[in-house]
Write a protein that holds these residues in place. Sequence first.
Motif, PDB file in Angstrom:
ATOM      1  N   VAL A   1       0.819  -1.289   0.061  1.00  0.00           N
ATOM      2  CA  VAL A   1       0.033  -0.144   0.021  1.00  0.00           C
ATOM      3  C   VAL A   1       0.899   1.119  -0.098  1.00  0.00           C
ATOM      4  O   VAL A   1       1.762   1.285   0.660  1.00  0.00           O
ATOM      5  N   ALA A   2       0.413   2.125  -0.823  1.00  0.00           N
ATOM      6  CA  ALA A   2       1.424   3.454  -0.879  1.00  0.00           C
ATOM      7  C   ALA A   2       0.337   4.559  -1.064  1.00  0.00           C
ATOM      8  O   ALA A   2      -0.935   4.635  -1.303  1.00  0.00           O
TER       9      ALA A   2
ATOM     10  N   HIS B   1      -4.572   7.051  -2.075  1.00  0.00           N
ATOM     11  CA  HIS B   1      -3.817   5.560  -1.799  1.00  0.00           C
ATOM     12  C   HIS B   1      -4.024   4.588  -2.782  1.00  0.00           C
ATOM     13  O   HIS B   1      -4.909   4.425  -3.390  1.00  0.00           O
ATOM     14  N   TYR B   2      -2.846   3.959  -3.063  1.00  0.00           N
ATOM     15  CA  TYR B   2      -3.155   2.778  -3.846  1.00  0.00           C
ATOM     16  C   TYR B   2      -2.506   1.643  -3.629  1.00  0.00           C
ATOM     17  O   TYR B   2      -1.748   1.511  -2.563  1.00  0.00           O
ATOM     18  N   VAL B   3      -2.888   0.399  -4.286  1.00  0.00           N
ATOM     19  CA  VAL B   3      -2.620  -0.809  -3.970  1.00  0.00           C
ATOM     20  C   VAL B   3      -1.893  -1.530  -5.016  1.00  0.00           C
ATOM     21  O   VAL B   3      -2.286  -1.322  -6.082  1.00  0.00           O
ATOM     22  N   PHE B   4      -0.550  -2.152  -4.582  1.00  0.00           N
ATOM     23  CA  PHE B   4       0.275  -2.759  -5.896  1.00  0.00           C
ATOM     24  C   PHE B   4       0.505  -4.119  -5.273  1.00  0.00           C
ATOM     25  O   PHE B   4       0.624  -4.463  -4.127  1.00  0.00           O
ATOM     26  N   VAL B   5       0.116  -5.046  -6.416  1.00  0.00           N
ATOM     27  CA  VAL B   5       0.474  -6.644  -6.151  1.00  0.00           C
ATOM     28  C   VAL B   5       1.363  -7.037  -6.854  1.00  0.00           C
ATOM     29  O   VAL B   5       1.185  -6.883  -8.214  1.00  0.00           O
TER      30      VAL B   5
ATOM     31  N   ALA C   1      -5.339   0.668  10.143  1.00  0.00           N
ATOM     32  CA  ALA C   1      -6.297   1.694  10.007  1.00  0.00           C
ATOM     33  C   ALA C   1      -6.811   2.065   8.659  1.00  0.00           C
ATOM     34  O   ALA C   1      -8.031   2.228   8.276  1.00  0.00           O
ATOM     35  N   LEU C   2      -5.953   1.979   7.640  1.00  0.00           N
ATOM     36  CA  LEU C   2      -6.263   2.258   6.338  1.00  0.00           C
ATOM     37  C   LEU C   2      -6.836   1.093   5.536  1.00  0.00           C
ATOM     38  O   LEU C   2      -7.834   1.112   4.899  1.00  0.00           O
ATOM     39  N   THR C   3      -6.468  -0.059   5.629  1.00  0.00           N
ATOM     40  CA  THR C   3      -6.974  -1.058   5.005  1.00  0.00           C
ATOM     41  C   THR C   3      -7.929  -2.182   5.746  1.00  0.00           C
ATOM     42  O   THR C   3      -8.875  -2.958   5.251  1.00  0.00           O
ATOM     43  N   GLY C   4      -7.935  -2.197   6.945  1.00  0.00           N
ATOM     44  CA  GLY C   4      -8.576  -3.198   7.794  1.00  0.00           C
ATOM     45  C   GLY C   4      -7.528  -4.459   7.934  1.00  0.00           C
ATOM     46  O   GLY C   4      -8.195  -5.503   8.626  1.00  0.00           O
TER      47      GLY C   4
END
Length: 163
Positions: free
Chosen positions: A54-55, A62-66, A97-100
């Motif tokens: 997560v960035a 916010h962005y998710v990178f896999v 806090a951000l993603t759960g």
Amino acid sequence: MAKKIAKTNAARILDKEKIAYDILQYEPGDGLVDGVSVAAKIGYSDKTVHKTLVAAGHSKQHYVFVIPVSAELDLKKAAKAAGEKKIDMVPVKDILALTGYIRGGCSPVGMKKPFPTFISDKAKELDEIIVSAGKIGMQIKLLPEELLKVTNGQLADLTVGAE
């Protein structure tokens, strides 16, 4: 008799979307929960098993990178994919806090709110992709195109160097 596996939020979402997947479990008690160790524990290549990062962009989005667990996120390529000038990793203390999800158990499926998601373009070469199921000790195996669909993700060149 096999013990019943408690469903994670990610698994419930895949069920709801009628997406086929397999749950793969491993023993996290030895503390080896980094992606490469997890790949070895579940018996899959470190090119098949992916980590979720997560960035935050310069814009505060916010962005998710896999990306494959043995790869490193190229922040310049990630910023380019996200259309940002600059991108930085979210501090570990902010992940829950951000993603759960907690670090080491962060799934790209079922975060508190949907973030723009980018999946390594290497995934298009895979028959299956494995990501966290949303808890340490549990992974989800599914088709790369199904992961793209459920995360509303897009493929992008995200990693450093040649793999």
